[in-house]
Design a protein around this motif. Structure first.
Motif, mmCIF file in Angstrom:
data_model
loop_
_atom_site.group_PDB
_atom_site.id
_atom_site.type_symbol
_atom_site.label_atom_id
_atom_site.label_comp_id
_atom_site.label_asym_id
_atom_site.label_seq_id
_atom_site.Cartn_x
_atom_site.Cartn_y
_atom_site.Cartn_z
ATOM 1 N N TYR A 140 -20.384 12.728 98.412
ATOM 2 C CA TYR A 140 -19.624 12.578 97.170
ATOM 3 C C TYR A 140 -20.106 13.598 96.136
ATOM 4 O O TYR A 140 -19.299 14.298 95.516
ATOM 5 C CB TYR A 140 -19.781 11.146 96.643
ATOM 6 C CG TYR A 140 -19.088 10.872 95.340
ATOM 7 C CD1 TYR A 140 -17.719 10.643 95.298
ATOM 8 C CD2 TYR A 140 -19.798 10.821 94.144
ATOM 9 C CE1 TYR A 140 -17.075 10.377 94.097
ATOM 10 C CE2 TYR A 140 -19.162 10.564 92.942
ATOM 11 C CZ TYR A 140 -17.802 10.335 92.923
ATOM 12 O OH TYR A 140 -17.164 10.087 91.741
ATOM 13 N N ALA A 141 -21.409 13.698 95.966
ATOM 14 C CA ALA A 141 -21.981 14.650 95.009
ATOM 15 C C ALA A 141 -21.639 16.087 95.398
ATOM 16 O O ALA A 141 -21.344 16.921 94.528
ATOM 17 C CB ALA A 141 -23.493 14.463 94.915
ATOM 18 N N GLN A 142 -21.654 16.378 96.698
ATOM 19 C CA GLN A 142 -21.321 17.729 97.164
ATOM 20 C C GLN A 142 -19.862 18.072 96.877
ATOM 21 O O GLN A 142 -19.556 19.185 96.430
ATOM 22 C CB GLN A 142 -21.614 17.867 98.661
ATOM 23 C CG GLN A 142 -23.083 17.885 98.990
ATOM 24 C CD GLN A 142 -23.343 17.799 100.485
ATOM 25 O OE1 GLN A 142 -22.520 17.299 101.259
ATOM 26 N NE2 GLN A 142 -24.513 18.275 100.899
ATOM 27 N N VAL A 143 -18.979 17.130 97.139
ATOM 28 C CA VAL A 143 -17.547 17.359 96.874
ATOM 29 C C VAL A 143 -17.327 17.625 95.386
ATOM 30 O O VAL A 143 -16.628 18.575 95.016
ATOM 31 C CB VAL A 143 -16.685 16.165 97.357
ATOM 32 C CG1 VAL A 143 -15.268 16.249 96.818
ATOM 33 C CG2 VAL A 143 -16.673 16.094 98.875
ATOM 34 N N LEU A 144 -17.924 16.792 94.538
ATOM 35 C CA LEU A 144 -17.772 17.006 93.092
ATOM 36 C C LEU A 144 -18.332 18.358 92.675
ATOM 37 O O LEU A 144 -17.718 19.060 91.854
ATOM 38 C CB LEU A 144 -18.475 15.894 92.308
ATOM 39 C CG LEU A 144 -17.783 14.543 92.275
ATOM 40 C CD1 LEU A 144 -18.580 13.563 91.409
ATOM 41 C CD2 LEU A 144 -16.366 14.644 91.772
ATOM 42 N N ASP A 145 -19.460 18.740 93.240
ATOM 43 C CA ASP A 145 -20.050 20.033 92.904
ATOM 44 C C ASP A 145 -19.116 21.182 93.281
ATOM 45 O O ASP A 145 -18.882 22.091 92.492
ATOM 46 C CB ASP A 145 -21.407 20.191 93.603
ATOM 47 C CG ASP A 145 -22.061 21.524 93.289
ATOM 48 O OD1 ASP A 145 -22.260 21.830 92.097
ATOM 49 O OD2 ASP A 145 -22.353 22.268 94.249
ATOM 50 N N VAL A 146 -18.567 21.118 94.485
ATOM 51 C CA VAL A 146 -17.661 22.175 94.944
ATOM 52 C C VAL A 146 -16.407 22.214 94.072
ATOM 53 O O VAL A 146 -15.971 23.292 93.647
ATOM 54 C CB VAL A 146 -17.297 21.992 96.438
ATOM 55 C CG1 VAL A 146 -16.165 22.913 96.846
ATOM 56 C CG2 VAL A 146 -18.526 22.227 97.312
ATOM 57 N N LEU A 147 -15.837 21.058 93.778
ATOM 58 C CA LEU A 147 -14.634 21.023 92.941
ATOM 59 C C LEU A 147 -14.913 21.577 91.541
ATOM 60 O O LEU A 147 -14.093 22.306 90.985
ATOM 61 C CB LEU A 147 -14.070 19.606 92.870
ATOM 62 C CG LEU A 147 -13.472 19.070 94.169
ATOM 63 C CD1 LEU A 147 -13.110 17.592 94.019
ATOM 64 C CD2 LEU A 147 -12.279 19.885 94.609
#
Length: 157
Positions: A140-147
């Motif tokens: 979840y944190a990785q997805v938010l970071d990429v977005l």
């Protein structure tokens, strides 16, 4: 004499393999799922994604000016008027004159607006929990970071 054109092949499966090589295509398909579920989630509140977003921003930032809201939502100011009118007509917000600027209006949530917003936020939290079931906190944190990084690229150009 010309040869007749052969009949086109019958397509039984549409391949989107080329498109699936693009992040944007995956983002769009994922957004379609999120948007459809969010629309169903907000329907009992008689809110759409855009009116929900505006209401949350007004509740979180009482006194926000219409121009600030348009900037925060990244929409044209004339398009915002319809949204503000709808929220005001439903007695969810008030438009109050800004004493220091007669042309500007401060947007303030009503008690009904704050209450509806709180209930809608809880429903949206449940909506996200359903959609993200099985996604770990690290993912979840990785997805938010990429977005966020993708979004930042768009604002720098």
């Amino acid at each position: 004499m010309s040869k007749p054109n052969p009949a086109p092949p019958v397509i039984t499966h549409v391949s989107d393999a080329t498109l699936r090589g693009f992040v944007g295509y995956h983002m769009k398909r994922a957004f379609n799922v999120v948007q459809a579920d969010l629309a169903a989630t907000l329907k009992p509140f008689d809110l759409r994604m855009i009116t929900y977003s505006a209401l949350v921003l007004i509740v979180d930032n009482p006194g926000l000016r219409q121009s600030q809201l348009a900037d925060a939502m990244d929409i044209e100011r004339p398009n915002l008027v319809v949204i503000i009118d709808e929220l005001e007509r439903r007695d969810l917000i008030l438009r109050e004159k800004v004493p220091t600027d007669r042309r500007a209006y401060a947007l303030v949530p009503t008690l009904a607006g704050r209450q509806l917003c709180a209930r809608a936020i809880e429903a949206v939290k449940s909506h996200e929990a359903r959609l993200l079931q099985g996604v770990g906190m690290t993912e979840y944190a990785q997805v938010l970071d990429v977005l966020r990084r993708i979004e930042a690229k768009g604002t720098k150009e």
